[in-house]
Design a protein around this motif. Structure first.
Motif, PDB file in Angstrom:
ATOM      1  N   UNK A 158       0.818  -1.214   0.000  1.00  0.00           N
ATOM      2  CA  UNK A 158       0.000   0.000   0.000  1.00  0.00           C
ATOM      3  C   UNK A 158       0.852   1.264   0.000  1.00  0.00           C
ATOM      4  N   UNK A 159       2.075   1.176  -0.494  1.00  0.00           N
ATOM      5  CA  UNK A 159       2.951   2.343  -0.502  1.00  0.00           C
ATOM      6  C   UNK A 159       3.911   2.263  -1.656  1.00  0.00           C
ATOM      7  N   UNK A 160       5.120   2.732  -1.451  1.00  0.00           N
ATOM      8  CA  UNK A 160       6.123   2.705  -2.506  1.00  0.00           C
ATOM      9  C   UNK A 160       7.500   2.928  -1.930  1.00  0.00           C
ATOM     10  N   UNK A 161       8.505   2.921  -2.818  1.00  0.00           N
ATOM     11  CA  UNK A 161       9.884   3.219  -2.451  1.00  0.00           C
ATOM     12  C   UNK A 161      10.147   4.668  -2.832  1.00  0.00           C
ATOM     13  N   UNK A 162      10.513   5.485  -1.862  1.00  0.00           N
ATOM     14  CA  UNK A 162      10.663   6.921  -2.076  1.00  0.00           C
ATOM     15  C   UNK A 162      12.141   7.295  -2.001  1.00  0.00           C
ATOM     16  N   UNK A 163      12.661   7.914  -3.072  1.00  0.00           N
ATOM     17  CA  UNK A 163      14.000   8.477  -3.082  1.00  0.00           C
ATOM     18  C   UNK A 163      13.826   9.987  -3.049  1.00  0.00           C
TER      19      UNK A 163
END
Length: 266
Positions: A158-163
């Motif tokens: 329910x999210x993501x990988x954030x850079x």
């Protein structure tokens, strides 16, 4: 004896017991020294077997202190632990969950530590399910090398990988292959180039010299030209169009003569 209680003990100094201490209430302001301190509770519902309560009107908590006092401390000493045991279907005692604290370095001024939690799954023990070591967290690994080190696959639901920041990278094994952010641009790092694929196979390749191959097949790769269009079928075609107009095609014949044919679609 109070009705419903076996006994009540209050000790203002040190209390020494050679066996197990059992009962409804035990209040101590000193030390308890003995081989075993056991509290057996047949509770209904979720009532606690042991409750630690702090009634001070300040920010100090109620806490459980586990301390190992050794005349010769050494690296790797286990200094505390919590083991959660239960019975299996064979009525055998089993340590389902184990948590341990380890002093990995006991040198004065260089103290380091590790905490790990182990679990079981399908009859297999996973002693390093979760590890916190020297400021790093590991999942499935006893020696995390980064702030978060995961041994195995990661599912993001329910999210993501954030850079977030410019220059921060998502690396694949080493710095030869990586993805990073440059302000509002995405930067793809490939040591030998970039390959774009779909279900049917490779569709485009950019090699380390900056040449592009479109529609190529592995056995037919060649980068002696800046742009090469290769087809596994009879015709390698370049179509030029402007808007809705038909434009024209440019292709090489398949007879091996090397001619380039220009076909006007108008």
């Amino acid at each position: 004896s109070t009705s419903g209680e076996k006994f009540r003990i209050a000790a203002s100094g040190a209390a020494t017991f050679s066996g197990a201490l059992t009962g409804t209430t035990g209040a101590f302001s000193g030390a308890i020294t003995g081989y075993t301190l056991a509290v057996t509770a047949d509770n209904s519902g979720w009532n606690p077997g042991i409750a630690l309560i702090n009634t001070n009107a300040d920010s100090s908590p109620a806490y459980l202190k586990l301390e190992k006092i050794s005349a010769s401390p050494a690296n790797g000493d286990y200094i505390g632990g919590i083991v959660m045991r239960g019975r299996n279907s064979a009525a055998e005692a089993h340590s389902y969950i184990e948590q341990w604290g380890v002093a990995t370095n006991v040198t004065n001024g260089s103290e380091s530590s590790k905490w790990n939690c182990g679990t079981w799954g399908s009859g297999t023990e996973y002693p390093n399910t979760l590890v916190a070591r020297e400021g790093k967290v590991g999942i499935g690994t006893a020696t995390p090398s980064q702030a978060l080190d995961v041994y195995g696959n990661v599912t993001v639901d329910a999210g993501g990988v954030i850079i977030e920041d410019t220059g921060e990278q998502l690396k694949f094994g080493d710095s030869n292959v990586a993805i990073d952010r440059n302000v509002n641009d995405i930067v793809l790092h490939g040591y030998n180039g970039h390959i774009f694929t779909r279900n049917a196979g490779e569709t485009m390749r950019l090699n380390s010299s900056g040449n592009v191959l479109i529609g190529g097949v592995t056995s037919n790769l060649s980068y002696d030209k800046g742009l090469q269009i290769t087809s596994a079928s009879a015709v390698a075609n370049l179509k030029l169009k402007s808007g809705s107009s038909t434009g024209f095609d440019l292709w090489q014949d398949t007879g091996g003569s090397g001619y380039i044919i220009v076909h006007d679609n108008a």
